[in-house]
Motif scaffolding. Structure first.
Motif, PDB file in Angstrom:
ATOM      1  N   SER A 188       0.703  -1.197   0.128  1.00  0.00           N
ATOM      2  CA  SER A 188      -0.156   0.107   0.206  1.00  0.00           C
ATOM      3  C   SER A 188       0.741   1.214   0.118  1.00  0.00           C
ATOM      4  CB  SER A 188      -0.938   0.061   1.203  1.00  0.00           C
ATOM      5  OG  SER A 188      -0.243   0.402   2.454  1.00  0.00           O
ATOM      6  N   ASP A 202       4.651   5.217   2.347  1.00  0.00           N
ATOM      7  CA  ASP A 202       5.028   6.387   2.618  1.00  0.00           C
ATOM      8  C   ASP A 202       5.493   6.870   4.108  1.00  0.00           C
ATOM      9  OD1 ASP A 202       4.546   7.534   0.256  1.00  0.00           O
ATOM     10  OD2 ASP A 202       2.509   8.146   0.529  1.00  0.00           O
ATOM     11  N   GLU A 239       0.134   3.847   1.411  1.00  0.00           N
ATOM     12  CA  GLU A 239       0.121   4.721   2.664  1.00  0.00           C
ATOM     13  C   GLU A 239       1.423   3.824   3.691  1.00  0.00           C
ATOM     14  OE1 GLU A 239      -2.787   5.164   6.592  1.00  0.00           O
ATOM     15  OE2 GLU A 239      -3.274   3.864   4.913  1.00  0.00           O
ATOM     16  N   SER A 240       1.420   2.670   3.760  1.00  0.00           N
ATOM     17  CA  SER A 240       2.478   2.158   4.422  1.00  0.00           C
ATOM     18  C   SER A 240       3.856   2.448   3.711  1.00  0.00           C
ATOM     19  CB  SER A 240       2.373   0.623   4.541  1.00  0.00           C
ATOM     20  OG  SER A 240       2.424  -0.108   3.443  1.00  0.00           O
TER      21      SER A 240
END
Length: 260
Positions: free
Chosen positions: A41, A46, A43-44
């Protein structure tokens, strides 16, 4: 050692949102390198890149997604202008129990992530940059690939195959690209929790060095292998296990204490 300086070099570390992958990314960055961290993902990815800091960036790329892998390689070259290091760290173990009790889905997922992904990413970076300019690849194997254990035979088989492929690639990509592997023992990671979480004291006591591994133990070895300090090393699998592969150290310690 000047040979450990990675200033000006760029690395992709797959499966780098936590555990060994994140520690490797931090070690390469600490040695001066630019790091691209991948995770399933964005998000992870980043969040992990923010933890590393500096020039590090995160890119969402499932290890077996060829389109995402190509995009990651392209973005890396566009951003940093080179791609000198690849750490194939992404791994999985969806199977547990005797091999003959596993279904094809678990078999395929295990070998796709643990074996095909390193082949895929190594091919992409070689064709995009390393084949012409040189570079270093490190695969995360396991001491499980050198031994036999109950219930995780399929995972260990995938790691044994990765050790073989590491040697094959070292020959096929020579002399421009060095390809090595690390074989961790039981390390404090989420993937390996079943091997230590409920009985860490016993696992630690049986190891020659008296503890389970930390992600940083593996990261230091990877940073060495991708550096000029290891410029005459290829096709090797470095065991980093605190002596776990040697067997149970307790009888030897007890003998020494008794003066035997």
């Amino acid at each position: 050692m000047a040979g450990l300086d990675l200033t000006g070099r760029t690395a992709i570390v797959t499966g780098a949102s936590r555990g060994i992958g994140l520690a490797v990314a931090k070690a390469i960055a600490a040695a001066g390198g630019n790091v691209v961290l991948t995770s399933r993902s964005q998000e992870s990815a980043d969040a992990a890149a923010a933890e590393v800091g500096g020039t590090a960036i995160g890119i969402a790329a499932h290890a077996v997604d060829e389109e995402a892998a190509r995009r990651c390689v392209d973005v890396t070259l566009d951003r940093f202008g080179s791609l000198d290091i690849l750490v194939n760290n992404a791994g999985t173990n969806p199977s547990y129990g005797p091999i003959i009790d596993q279904d094809h889905a678990r078999f395929a997922k295990t070998f796709d992530v643990n074996l095909w992904a390193p082949v895929l990413w190594t091919g992409l970076v070689t064709k995009a940059w390393m084949g012409e300019h040189g570079g270093a690849v490190v695969n995360t194997a396991s001491i499980g690939g050198m031994a036999f254990e109950a219930n995780i035979g399929l995972y260990n088989a995938s790691k044994s195959a990765l050790i073989h492929v590491t040697k094959q690639l070292a020959l096929e990509l020579s002399p421009k690209v060095r390809v090595n592997a690390v074989a961790p023992g039981v390390v404090r990671t989420k993937l390996a929790e079943a091997l230590w979480k409920e009985h860490e004291q016993a696992v630690s006591a049986s190891a020659a060095l008296g503890r389970i591994g930390e992600p940083e133990d593996i990261a230091s070895a990877v940073a060495f292998l991708v550096s000029d300090a290891a410029s005459w090393i290829t096709g090797e699998t470095m065991v980093i296990d605190g002596g776990q592969l040697l067997g149970d150290a307790l009888p030897f310690r007890q003998g020494a204490q008794l003066g035997v």
